[in-house]
Design a protein around this motif. Structure first.
Motif, PDB file in Angstrom:
ATOM      1  N   GLY A 156       0.794  -1.220   0.000  1.00  0.00           N
ATOM      2  CA  GLY A 156       0.000   0.000   0.000  1.00  0.00           C
ATOM      3  C   GLY A 156       0.825   1.268   0.000  1.00  0.00           C
ATOM      4  N   ALA A 157       2.098   1.177   0.397  1.00  0.00           N
ATOM      5  CA  ALA A 157       2.972   2.359   0.456  1.00  0.00           C
ATOM      6  C   ALA A 157       3.907   2.451  -0.739  1.00  0.00           C
ATOM      7  N   TYR A 158       3.793   1.520  -1.688  1.00  0.00           N
ATOM      8  CA  TYR A 158       4.674   1.569  -2.859  1.00  0.00           C
ATOM      9  C   TYR A 158       4.475   2.864  -3.635  1.00  0.00           C
ATOM     10  N   GLN A 159       5.588   3.393  -4.124  1.00  0.00           N
ATOM     11  CA  GLN A 159       5.575   4.543  -5.010  1.00  0.00           C
ATOM     12  C   GLN A 159       6.407   4.221  -6.239  1.00  0.00           C
ATOM     13  N   VAL A 160       6.294   5.036  -7.264  1.00  0.00           N
ATOM     14  CA  VAL A 160       7.141   4.847  -8.438  1.00  0.00           C
ATOM     15  C   VAL A 160       8.603   4.928  -8.003  1.00  0.00           C
ATOM     16  N   GLY A 161       9.379   3.911  -8.371  1.00  0.00           N
ATOM     17  CA  GLY A 161      10.785   3.854  -7.980  1.00  0.00           C
ATOM     18  C   GLY A 161      11.070   2.897  -6.844  1.00  0.00           C
ATOM     19  N   THR A 162      10.033   2.436  -6.134  1.00  0.00           N
ATOM     20  CA  THR A 162      10.232   1.476  -5.050  1.00  0.00           C
ATOM     21  C   THR A 162      10.825   0.186  -5.607  1.00  0.00           C
ATOM     22  N   ARG A 163      11.874  -0.322  -4.946  1.00  0.00           N
ATOM     23  CA  ARG A 163      12.502  -1.578  -5.347  1.00  0.00           C
ATOM     24  C   ARG A 163      11.901  -2.717  -4.521  1.00  0.00           C
ATOM     25  N   VAL A 164      11.601  -3.841  -5.178  1.00  0.00           N
ATOM     26  CA  VAL A 164      10.876  -4.927  -4.524  1.00  0.00           C
ATOM     27  C   VAL A 164      11.543  -6.271  -4.813  1.00  0.00           C
ATOM     28  N   ASN A 165      11.448  -7.166  -3.837  1.00  0.00           N
ATOM     29  CA  ASN A 165      11.967  -8.520  -4.011  1.00  0.00           C
ATOM     30  C   ASN A 165      10.981  -9.345  -4.832  1.00  0.00           C
ATOM     31  N   LEU A 166      11.495 -10.099  -5.795  1.00  0.00           N
ATOM     32  CA  LEU A 166      10.657 -10.925  -6.658  1.00  0.00           C
ATOM     33  C   LEU A 166      11.073 -12.389  -6.556  1.00  0.00           C
ATOM     34  N   GLU A 167      10.082 -13.257  -6.430  1.00  0.00           N
ATOM     35  CA  GLU A 167      10.306 -14.694  -6.537  1.00  0.00           C
ATOM     36  C   GLU A 167       9.331 -15.252  -7.560  1.00  0.00           C
ATOM     37  N   VAL A 168       9.868 -15.857  -8.612  1.00  0.00           N
ATOM     38  CA  VAL A 168       9.011 -16.410  -9.656  1.00  0.00           C
ATOM     39  C   VAL A 168       8.412 -17.726  -9.190  1.00  0.00           C
ATOM     40  N   ASP A 169       7.429 -18.216  -9.951  1.00  0.00           N
ATOM     41  CA  ASP A 169       6.742 -19.442  -9.590  1.00  0.00           C
ATOM     42  C   ASP A 169       7.701 -20.633  -9.618  1.00  0.00           C
ATOM     43  N   LEU A 170       7.619 -21.483  -8.596  1.00  0.00           N
ATOM     44  CA  LEU A 170       8.508 -22.640  -8.495  1.00  0.00           C
ATOM     45  C   LEU A 170       8.400 -23.563  -9.700  1.00  0.00           C
ATOM     46  N   ILE A 171       7.193 -23.752 -10.211  1.00  0.00           N
ATOM     47  CA  ILE A 171       6.996 -24.670 -11.324  1.00  0.00           C
ATOM     48  C   ILE A 171       7.769 -24.203 -12.553  1.00  0.00           C
ATOM     49  N   ALA A 172       7.720 -22.898 -12.846  1.00  0.00           N
ATOM     50  CA  ALA A 172       8.440 -22.369 -13.999  1.00  0.00           C
ATOM     51  C   ALA A 172       9.942 -22.556 -13.840  1.00  0.00           C
ATOM     52  N   ARG A 173      10.433 -22.350 -12.634  1.00  0.00           N
ATOM     53  CA  ARG A 173      11.875 -22.465 -12.384  1.00  0.00           C
ATOM     54  C   ARG A 173      12.365 -23.899 -12.613  1.00  0.00           C
ATOM     55  N   TYR A 174      11.621 -24.874 -12.095  1.00  0.00           N
ATOM     56  CA  TYR A 174      12.045 -26.267 -12.237  1.00  0.00           C
ATOM     57  C   TYR A 174      11.770 -26.807 -13.635  1.00  0.00           C
ATOM     58  N   LEU A 175      10.719 -26.318 -14.290  1.00  0.00           N
ATOM     59  CA  LEU A 175      10.418 -26.780 -15.637  1.00  0.00           C
ATOM     60  C   LEU A 175      11.567 -26.448 -16.590  1.00  0.00           C
ATOM     61  N   GLU A 176      12.125 -25.267 -16.451  1.00  0.00           N
ATOM     62  CA  GLU A 176      13.246 -24.886 -17.306  1.00  0.00           C
ATOM     63  C   GLU A 176      14.413 -25.863 -17.132  1.00  0.00           C
ATOM     64  N   ARG A 177      14.705 -26.200 -15.893  1.00  0.00           N
ATOM     65  CA  ARG A 177      15.816 -27.114 -15.619  1.00  0.00           C
ATOM     66  C   ARG A 177      15.533 -28.511 -16.166  1.00  0.00           C
ATOM     67  N   LEU A 178      14.295 -28.963 -16.031  1.00  0.00           N
ATOM     68  CA  LEU A 178      13.929 -30.290 -16.516  1.00  0.00           C
ATOM     69  C   LEU A 178      14.049 -30.386 -18.034  1.00  0.00           C
ATOM     70  N   LEU A 179      13.715 -29.301 -18.741  1.00  0.00           N
ATOM     71  CA  LEU A 179      13.785 -29.319 -20.193  1.00  0.00           C
ATOM     72  C   LEU A 179      15.210 -29.494 -20.712  1.00  0.00           C
ATOM     73  N   LEU A 180      16.192 -29.176 -19.897  1.00  0.00           N
ATOM     74  CA  LEU A 180      17.582 -29.367 -20.297  1.00  0.00           C
ATOM     75  C   LEU A 180      17.957 -30.845 -20.358  1.00  0.00           C
ATOM     76  N   GLY A 181      17.210 -31.692 -19.637  1.00  0.00           N
ATOM     77  CA  GLY A 181      17.493 -33.122 -19.635  1.00  0.00           C
ATOM     78  C   GLY A 181      18.912 -33.415 -19.183  1.00  0.00           C
ATOM     79  N   GLU A 182      19.580 -34.344 -19.882  1.00  0.00           N
ATOM     80  CA  GLU A 182      20.941 -34.728 -19.510  1.00  0.00           C
ATOM     81  C   GLU A 182      21.930 -33.587 -19.668  1.00  0.00           C
ATOM     82  N   GLN A 183      21.592 -32.626 -20.512  1.00  0.00           N
ATOM     83  CA  GLN A 183      22.500 -31.485 -20.717  1.00  0.00           C
ATOM     84  C   GLN A 183      22.634 -30.618 -19.464  1.00  0.00           C
ATOM     85  N   ALA A 184      21.722 -30.799 -18.521  1.00  0.00           N
ATOM     86  CA  ALA A 184      21.803 -30.006 -17.289  1.00  0.00           C
ATOM     87  C   ALA A 184      23.076 -30.297 -16.504  1.00  0.00           C
ATOM     88  N   ALA A 185      23.662 -31.483 -16.719  1.00  0.00           N
ATOM     89  CA  ALA A 185      24.877 -31.859 -15.989  1.00  0.00           C
ATOM     90  C   ALA A 185      26.140 -31.325 -16.648  1.00  0.00           C
TER      91      ALA A 185
END
Length: 219
Positions: free
Chosen positions: A171-200
């Motif tokens: 409620g106190a955010y103004q233009v220029g306020t810096r904020v911590n972001l955490e993306v969805d866990l599923i998206a983060r792990y899906l990217e890694r899974l798509l690499l398959g064996e190349q992830a190693a």
């Protein structure tokens, strides 16, 4: 783990440099501490911190150089308000979405305007996080579970209802306020899974590219 449903607003009470990192003491306001023990996790503006001391009206936690570099905790001033959420239990209603408390990057509020009784926010995320943010997907902003309305490149829009504005620091955010972001866990792990064996393979790029997917049969 957390749910992204803020339980209380506290404030930074003390910041003590310690050999290159920092120990923060947070006054937890109305957050119940009766069930909190040393070693328990509490999310502060979306950052999972470990309670190393209990002060009666709050707790202290050590913040590493990595966390100071990748979140907004290092820029907090004494008295700054913070969103608080204790770790979820098996009895905790999952009212938001699964949140790890591991911040992926810092975004910046670019626009804020009223929309009936709500507020509309436009936040610009770091470019490397853009691929994880989808319309009607979930994102965690300073520990608050929110739904993405629209996406435009690395920028995304949010609708903040009156309850969220009143019971979080959003409620106190103004233009220029810096904020911590955490993306969805599923998206983060899906990217890694798509690499398959190349992830190693250590020489692999840190992110998927269109060229990589095409080379490996994805159209």
């Amino acid at each position: 783990m957390f749910t992204g449903i803020i339980q209380a607003i506290g404030h930074l009470q003390h910041s003590q440099p310690r050999s290159g990192d920092v120990r923060l003491t947070v006054h937890t306001g109305e957050l119940p501490l009766a069930g909190v023990a040393l070693g328990d996790s509490i999310a502060v503006n979306g950052v999972c911190l470990t309670a190393v001391a209990l002060t009666g009206a709050g707790f202290s936690a050590d913040v590493s150089r990595e966390t100071l570099a990748l979140t907004t905790l290092g820029s907090l001033s004494i008295g700054n308000r913070v969103n608080l959420e204790p770790a979820l239990t098996l009895a905790t209603p999952l009212g938001g979405h699964l949140v790890s408390g591991h911040v992926d990057g810092v975004g910046t509020v670019r626009e804020r305007h009223a929309d009936a009784r709500s507020w509309r926010l436009r936040i610009e995320a770091p470019a490397e996080l853009a691929r994880y943010i989808a319309p009607k997907g979930s994102i965690c902003v300073d520990g608050t579970s929110l739904t993405v309305n629209q996406v435009d490149g690395a920028a995304f829009e949010l609708n903040i209802v009156p309850h969220t504005a009143a019971h979080t620091i959003i409620g106190a955010y103004q233009v220029g306020t810096r904020v911590n972001l955490e993306v969805d866990l599923i998206a983060r792990y899906l990217e890694r899974l798509l690499l398959g064996e190349q992830a190693a393979v250590s020489a692999m790029p840190s992110a998927l590219t269109r060229e990589f997917l095409q080379q490996h049969g994805f159209k």
